[in-house]
Structure formats: structure tokens, C-alpha cells
Motif scaffolding. Structure first.
Motif, PDB file in Angstrom:
ATOM      1  N   ASP A 331       9.812  14.295  10.351  1.00 49.97           N
ATOM      2  CA  ASP A 331       8.404  14.468  10.683  1.00 49.97           C
ATOM      3  C   ASP A 331       7.628  13.316  10.049  1.00 49.97           C
ATOM      4  O   ASP A 331       7.427  13.283   8.833  1.00 49.97           O
ATOM      5  CB  ASP A 331       7.898  15.820  10.171  1.00 49.97           C
ATOM      6  CG  ASP A 331       6.453  16.113  10.556  1.00 49.97           C
ATOM      7  OD1 ASP A 331       5.749  15.186  11.000  1.00 49.97           O
ATOM      8  OD2 ASP A 331       6.027  17.277  10.408  1.00 49.97           O
ATOM      9  N   ASP A 332       7.209  12.363  10.864  1.00 52.18           N
ATOM     10  CA  ASP A 332       6.495  11.179  10.367  1.00 52.18           C
ATOM     11  C   ASP A 332       5.002  11.414  10.189  1.00 52.18           C
ATOM     12  O   ASP A 332       4.286  10.509   9.726  1.00 52.18           O
ATOM     13  CB  ASP A 332       6.681  10.002  11.342  1.00 52.18           C
ATOM     14  CG  ASP A 332       8.100   9.460  11.358  1.00 52.18           C
ATOM     15  OD1 ASP A 332       8.712   9.389  10.283  1.00 52.18           O
ATOM     16  OD2 ASP A 332       8.591   9.108  12.449  1.00 52.18           O
ATOM     17  N   SER A 333       4.509  12.576  10.561  1.00 52.66           N
ATOM     18  CA  SER A 333       3.062  12.770  10.624  1.00 52.66           C
ATOM     19  C   SER A 333       2.390  12.656   9.256  1.00 52.66           C
ATOM     20  O   SER A 333       1.235  12.206   9.162  1.00 52.66           O
ATOM     21  CB  SER A 333       2.729  14.122  11.270  1.00 52.66           C
ATOM     22  OG  SER A 333       3.184  15.204  10.473  1.00 52.66           O
ATOM     23  N   PHE A 334       3.092  13.035   8.196  1.00 54.23           N
ATOM     24  CA  PHE A 334       2.484  12.972   6.867  1.00 54.23           C
ATOM     25  C   PHE A 334       2.390  11.531   6.375  1.00 54.23           C
ATOM     26  O   PHE A 334       1.389  11.129   5.783  1.00 54.23           O
ATOM     27  CB  PHE A 334       3.268  13.853   5.894  1.00 54.23           C
ATOM     28  CG  PHE A 334       3.217  15.303   6.252  1.00 54.23           C
ATOM     29  CD1 PHE A 334       2.138  16.085   5.877  1.00 54.23           C
ATOM     30  CD2 PHE A 334       4.226  15.882   7.012  1.00 54.23           C
ATOM     31  CE1 PHE A 334       2.072  17.430   6.234  1.00 54.23           C
ATOM     32  CE2 PHE A 334       4.170  17.221   7.369  1.00 54.23           C
ATOM     33  CZ  PHE A 334       3.090  17.993   6.993  1.00 54.23           C
ATOM     34  N   VAL A 335       3.436  10.762   6.626  1.00 51.36           N
ATOM     35  CA  VAL A 335       3.385   9.340   6.308  1.00 51.36           C
ATOM     36  C   VAL A 335       2.326   8.642   7.140  1.00 51.36           C
ATOM     37  O   VAL A 335       1.559   7.810   6.639  1.00 51.36           O
ATOM     38  CB  VAL A 335       4.776   8.693   6.524  1.00 51.36           C
ATOM     39  CG1 VAL A 335       4.670   7.187   6.646  1.00 51.36           C
ATOM     40  CG2 VAL A 335       5.709   9.040   5.363  1.00 51.36           C
ATOM     41  N   ASP A 336       2.253   8.974   8.419  1.00 44.35           N
ATOM     42  CA  ASP A 336       1.262   8.344   9.304  1.00 44.35           C
ATOM     43  C   ASP A 336      -0.157   8.624   8.813  1.00 44.35           C
ATOM     44  O   ASP A 336      -1.008   7.720   8.797  1.00 44.35           O
ATOM     45  CB  ASP A 336       1.430   8.857  10.735  1.00 44.35           C
ATOM     46  CG  ASP A 336       2.713   8.379  11.392  1.00 44.35           C
ATOM     47  OD1 ASP A 336       3.298   7.400  10.901  1.00 44.35           O
ATOM     48  OD2 ASP A 336       3.126   8.986  12.401  1.00 44.35           O
ATOM     49  N   ALA A 337      -0.414   9.858   8.410  1.00 41.53           N
ATOM     50  CA  ALA A 337      -1.743  10.213   7.910  1.00 41.53           C
ATOM     51  C   ALA A 337      -2.050   9.469   6.610  1.00 41.53           C
ATOM     52  O   ALA A 337      -3.174   8.987   6.405  1.00 41.53           O
ATOM     53  CB  ALA A 337      -1.840  11.720   7.698  1.00 41.53           C
ATOM     54  N   ALA A 338      -1.053   9.366   5.734  1.00 39.26           N
ATOM     55  CA  ALA A 338      -1.262   8.666   4.465  1.00 39.26           C
ATOM     56  C   ALA A 338      -1.540   7.186   4.694  1.00 39.26           C
ATOM     57  O   ALA A 338      -2.391   6.588   4.019  1.00 39.26           O
ATOM     58  CB  ALA A 338      -0.043   8.846   3.566  1.00 39.26           C
ATOM     59  N   LEU A 339      -0.840   6.592   5.649  1.00 44.19           N
ATOM     60  CA  LEU A 339      -1.033   5.167   5.917  1.00 44.19           C
ATOM     61  C   LEU A 339      -2.404   4.873   6.504  1.00 44.19           C
ATOM     62  O   LEU A 339      -2.950   3.780   6.318  1.00 44.19           O
ATOM     63  CB  LEU A 339       0.071   4.653   6.837  1.00 44.19           C
ATOM     64  CG  LEU A 339       1.475   4.596   6.223  1.00 44.19           C
ATOM     65  CD1 LEU A 339       2.505   4.176   7.259  1.00 44.19           C
ATOM     66  CD2 LEU A 339       1.508   3.651   5.029  1.00 44.19           C
ATOM     67  N   LYS A 340      -2.976   5.847   7.219  1.00 49.53           N
ATOM     68  CA  LYS A 340      -4.336   5.659   7.725  1.00 49.53           C
ATOM     69  C   LYS A 340      -5.313   5.545   6.569  1.00 49.53           C
ATOM     70  O   LYS A 340      -6.309   4.816   6.638  1.00 49.53           O
ATOM     71  CB  LYS A 340      -4.724   6.826   8.631  1.00 49.53           C
ATOM     72  CG  LYS A 340      -4.062   6.791  10.011  1.00 49.53           C
ATOM     73  CD  LYS A 340      -4.543   7.955  10.858  1.00 49.53           C
ATOM     74  CE  LYS A 340      -3.875   7.911  12.235  1.00 49.53           C
ATOM     75  NZ  LYS A 340      -4.287   9.071  13.087  1.00 49.53           N
ATOM     76  N   ALA A 341      -5.054   6.253   5.489  1.00 44.18           N
ATOM     77  CA  ALA A 341      -5.908   6.208   4.320  1.00 44.18           C
ATOM     78  C   ALA A 341      -5.618   5.016   3.419  1.00 44.18           C
ATOM     79  O   ALA A 341      -6.534   4.372   2.894  1.00 44.18           O
ATOM     80  CB  ALA A 341      -5.773   7.505   3.527  1.00 44.18           C
ATOM     81  N   LEU A 342      -4.330   4.699   3.249  1.00 45.09           N
ATOM     82  CA  LEU A 342      -3.927   3.664   2.297  1.00 45.09           C
ATOM     83  C   LEU A 342      -3.787   2.288   2.920  1.00 45.09           C
ATOM     84  O   LEU A 342      -3.861   1.267   2.225  1.00 45.09           O
ATOM     85  CB  LEU A 342      -2.585   4.044   1.661  1.00 45.09           C
ATOM     86  CG  LEU A 342      -2.533   5.350   0.875  1.00 45.09           C
ATOM     87  CD1 LEU A 342      -1.116   5.611   0.383  1.00 45.09           C
ATOM     88  CD2 LEU A 342      -3.509   5.333  -0.297  1.00 45.09           C
ATOM     89  N   GLY A 343      -3.514   2.254   4.229  1.00 45.08           N
ATOM     90  CA  GLY A 343      -3.203   0.983   4.881  1.00 45.08           C
ATOM     91  C   GLY A 343      -1.759   0.595   4.640  1.00 45.08           C
ATOM     92  O   GLY A 343      -1.090   1.179   3.780  1.00 45.08           O
ATOM     93  N   PRO A 344      -1.270  -0.386   5.385  1.00 47.30           N
ATOM     94  CA  PRO A 344       0.130  -0.829   5.193  1.00 47.30           C
ATOM     95  C   PRO A 344       0.305  -1.496   3.838  1.00 47.30           C
ATOM     96  O   PRO A 344      -0.641  -2.003   3.241  1.00 47.30           O
ATOM     97  CB  PRO A 344       0.340  -1.812   6.336  1.00 47.30           C
ATOM     98  CG  PRO A 344      -1.020  -2.307   6.686  1.00 47.30           C
ATOM     99  CD  PRO A 344      -1.959  -1.149   6.438  1.00 47.30           C
ATOM    100  N   TYR A 345       1.554  -1.482   3.379  1.00 42.25           N
ATOM    101  CA  TYR A 345       1.886  -2.056   2.070  1.00 42.25           C
ATOM    102  C   TYR A 345       1.653  -3.558   2.056  1.00 42.25           C
ATOM    103  O   TYR A 345       2.039  -4.276   2.973  1.00 42.25           O
ATOM    104  CB  TYR A 345       3.347  -1.753   1.751  1.00 42.25           C
ATOM    105  CG  TYR A 345       3.857  -2.378   0.475  1.00 42.25           C
ATOM    106  CD1 TYR A 345       3.312  -2.039  -0.763  1.00 42.25           C
ATOM    107  CD2 TYR A 345       4.901  -3.298   0.501  1.00 42.25           C
ATOM    108  CE1 TYR A 345       3.796  -2.587  -1.940  1.00 42.25           C
ATOM    109  CE2 TYR A 345       5.397  -3.845  -0.675  1.00 42.25           C
ATOM    110  CZ  TYR A 345       4.853  -3.490  -1.889  1.00 42.25           C
ATOM    111  OH  TYR A 345       5.328  -4.041  -3.043  1.00 42.25           O
ATOM    112  N   LYS A 346       1.042  -4.030   1.002  1.00 41.86           N
ATOM    113  CA  LYS A 346       0.846  -5.458   0.766  1.00 41.86           C
ATOM    114  C   LYS A 346       1.336  -5.764  -0.640  1.00 41.86           C
ATOM    115  O   LYS A 346       0.718  -5.308  -1.609  1.00 41.86           O
ATOM    116  CB  LYS A 346      -0.632  -5.844   0.912  1.00 41.86           C
ATOM    117  CG  LYS A 346      -1.182  -5.647   2.325  1.00 41.86           C
ATOM    118  CD  LYS A 346      -2.660  -6.025   2.397  1.00 41.86           C
ATOM    119  CE  LYS A 346      -3.203  -5.798   3.802  1.00 41.86           C
ATOM    120  NZ  LYS A 346      -4.657  -6.114   3.883  1.00 41.86           N
TER     121      LYS A 346
END
Length: 348
Positions: A331-346
Motif C-alpha cells: 500500500d503506497d498511499s501512506f508514502v505518497d501522502a507523506a511525500l506530498k508534505a515532505l517533497g522528494p528526498y534531496k
């Protein structure tokens, strides 16, 4: 930090400096219970609590020390724990086929190029005498595994395939713990085994085994994952989404501690101090020797490797359902939601 420990329950919540907007008292924080063996790949879980990332999200975590994934399935399924940190296995797919509702929600520990923390250990005597030179020399050897249907079985299978061999071309010795594997190798009872850190390092340092890096024959394999239970997903989804943000911040701090296949990044010293305090491994020098696990800084599991492992488990009859697939357990939905808040890793 609250250092209270009783009956193998470790409370990681405590009076840490608040690193974000949440200013509530501890009693107002949402508790999240996590079952975990407290090993090195649990670093992001430890970081998320101790760096204040959980408190930022209004969460405090309680860690319950459960050693094996099989010990975690029942309490996760019944809501006694919210999250489990466990290795992938045929059992997860069998659980999905039975409708239990456990979901892989994020990567926790992967073999990645340069970071193959679970690698093949071969008895040193065989290497020294020239009886073992390449993976094709696995033929006829005694190879240990923790049990049938584990992620390490697929690791072994890929090693055998790289040597032009089949899974049954070795004698499999099942139900052996990783510390026991090193001892059995020393006694000559087994010849090879897929051994994770730090036991792989122990075996090499004691002159018992020689490491054959798994990323040379299986470059990418998701091995350890974060699992959410069905009640956590359905009844506390908003808390589960907040926890994922804290967890991914922990993963990213972890990635700032690894470099060139070692704990050698800018965050290494701080992380090692945390791991010495919170895991079962108390020697800081050990962390300078081991090969750390990889962990995707955006939380994604490697679906192709999960598919490859599932195909292996199905071929060996460890998974008997013919229709269950990777999509049924991830289930990717939790990661997807977190990435909307945090943005991709830099990277820093």
C-alpha cells in the motif's frame, strides 16, 4: 528520554526537545505501538522518536521487542500493535490471500548496490582450500536458512542461479537462527548461509567465513519492511499518515549517516550513539565495520524484487494461492501522502 523497560517492552517516548510545531504534553500525544526485533535496520524508527520527528506529528511510540516476523502477525492482525518492522516472507502473501489485511507500507532495509547487508557467508576452509571459488561451487553444499518461505531463501536462490544451479542443488538446513549459523559454520555443520549484519561481520572477524556480496548476484532486494495492521489503516488512518511523515524523516537522517558502504556520512556519529543506546549492539566500533542496509529515502519498496521473491516462493509451494500478487500486499498511499508534505528526498 523515558528509559523504563519491563517485560521486553521499551518505551521510546520521552521529554525530548520539541523540533516542530507540536507543543502538547506527553499525555496528549497519540500512542503508536511498534513490534520490532531492535536490530540495526530499525534505525529510522529509533531516529524518528529520538530526533523529535514523532513529537512533531503529535505521536509517541512504544516499541515492543518481538524477534521474528511470525511473532508479529497475530498482534498486528488483532490491533495489539499498530506497526511491525519485519522481513518480507511468503507468510505476508498467504496472509493477504486469507484477507487478514496486513500491508507493506514502506521500505525499512534493502540490499542495494554497495549496501548488501544480507550477504552469503561461505565457510572459510572451503575458500582457503580452493574447494569454493565461485557460486557454481555451491553445488552439493549444506546451506542454512532461518526457515522456509523467508526473504533469505530467495537470496540463496539468486546466488544459485548466478552459478548456473537450481535451488535443490544444495542441501537446505532450515530453522537455524543467524547467530547459530555462524557457530554451525565454525563447527563444519554447514557450509554456507545468507547472513545479515552484524553476524556476517562476526563470522568474518573470527575467521569462520568469507563474504560473497549479495548485490553482485541480486543487485536490489527489499528485505525488511514497515507493516501497518488493518485496524491502524482503517480506524486510525490520520495517525498512520502522520507517523509516515516522521518515519520518512528518520529514513532521510539515516541516509545522511551512510556513505560508500559504511556508516561514514555526516550523521554517522550521532546515529551510532543512538543505535548503541537503543539496539542490542553496544560496541560503537562494531558499526564502523558492518555493511549498513540500504533504505529508500522516499520510502518506496522495490516491487520487481518482491515479484521475483513471490515467484520463487510460489515455485517452492511456500505460497499456494495462484492469484495473490505484489499489489495485494503493498500500500503506497501512506508514502505518497507523506511525500506530498515532505517533497522528494534531496541529499544534503
Amino acid at each position: 528520554m523515558n528509559s523504563r523497560r519491563a517485560l521486553q517492552v521499551v518505551g521510546l517516548g520521552g521529554a525530548l526537545a520539541v523540533a516542530g510545531p507540536w507543543r502538547g504534553r506527553a499525555a496528549e500525544l497519540d500512542e503508536v505501538k511498534i513490534g520490532t526485533p531492535l536490530v540495526i535496520s530499525d534505525a529510522p524508527i529509533v531516529i524518528a522518536e529520538h530526533k523529535g520527528f514523532c513529537r512533531e506529528q503529535g505521536i509517541r511510540t512504544t516499541v515492543i521487542n518481538l524477534v521474528t516476523g511470525s511473532q508479529m502477525v497475530a498482534p498486528l492482525g488483532t490491533g495489539q500493535i499498530d506497526i511491525a518492522a519485519a522481513a518480507t516472507s511468503a507468510g505476508l502473501f498467504n496472509s493477504a490471500a486469507r484477507g487478514i489485511g496486513l500491508k507493506i507500507v514502506a521500505d525499512k532495509g534493502s540490499n542495494l548496490p554497495g549496501y548488501a547487508y544480507v550477504s552469503l557467508l561461505v565457510r572459510k576452509e572451503l575458500v582457503d582450500t580452493g574447494k569454493f571459488k565461485t557460486l557454481k561451487d555451491l553445488k552439493g553444499l549444506r546451506c542454512a536458512e532461518p526457515g522456509k518461505g523467508g526473504s533469505t531463501g530467495s537470496t540463496v536462490n539468486q546466488a544459485l542461479k548466478a552459478g548456473g544451479l537450481q535451488y535443490d542443488d544444495v542441501t537446505h538446513v532450515y530453522n537455524m537462527g543467524f547467530p547459530e549459523m555462524v557457530q554451525a559454520m565454525q563447527n563444519g555443520a554447514i557450509d554456507a548461509a545468507p547472513v545479515p549484519e552484524p553476524f556476517n561481520t562476526f563470522g568474518r572477524e573470527q575467521g569462520i567465513g568469507v563474504r560473497f556480496a549479495a548485490d553482485e548476484f541480486y543487485p536490489r532486494q527489499t528485505i525488511a519492511v514497515l507493516l501497518y495492521g488493518p485496524d491502524f489503516i482503517a480506524k486510525r488512518r490520520e495517525v498512520a499518515e502522520r507517523y509516515m511523515q516522521a518515519y520518512l524523516k528518520g529514513v532521510r537522517f539515516y541516509n545522511g549517516a551512510i556513505q560508500d558502504g559504511h556508516f561514514a556520512g555526516p550523521n554517522a556519529e550521532e546515529l551510532i550513539a543512538l543505535l548503541v543506546k537503543e539496539t542490542r549492539y553496544k560496541d560503537p566500533a562494531l558499526f564502523k565495520k558492518v555493511v549498513p542496509n540500504g533504505c529508500d529515502p522516499d520510502g518506496h519498496v522495490d516491487r520487481p524484487s518482491l515479484g521475483k521473491d513471490l515467484a520463487f516462493w510460489r515455485a517452492q509451494k511456500f505460497v499456494d494461492n495462484e492469484t495473490v500478487d505484489v499489489a495485494d500486499v503493498v500500500d503506497d498511499s501512506f508514502v505518497d501522502a507523506a511525500l506530498k508534505a515532505l517533497g522528494p528526498y534531496k541529499p544534503a
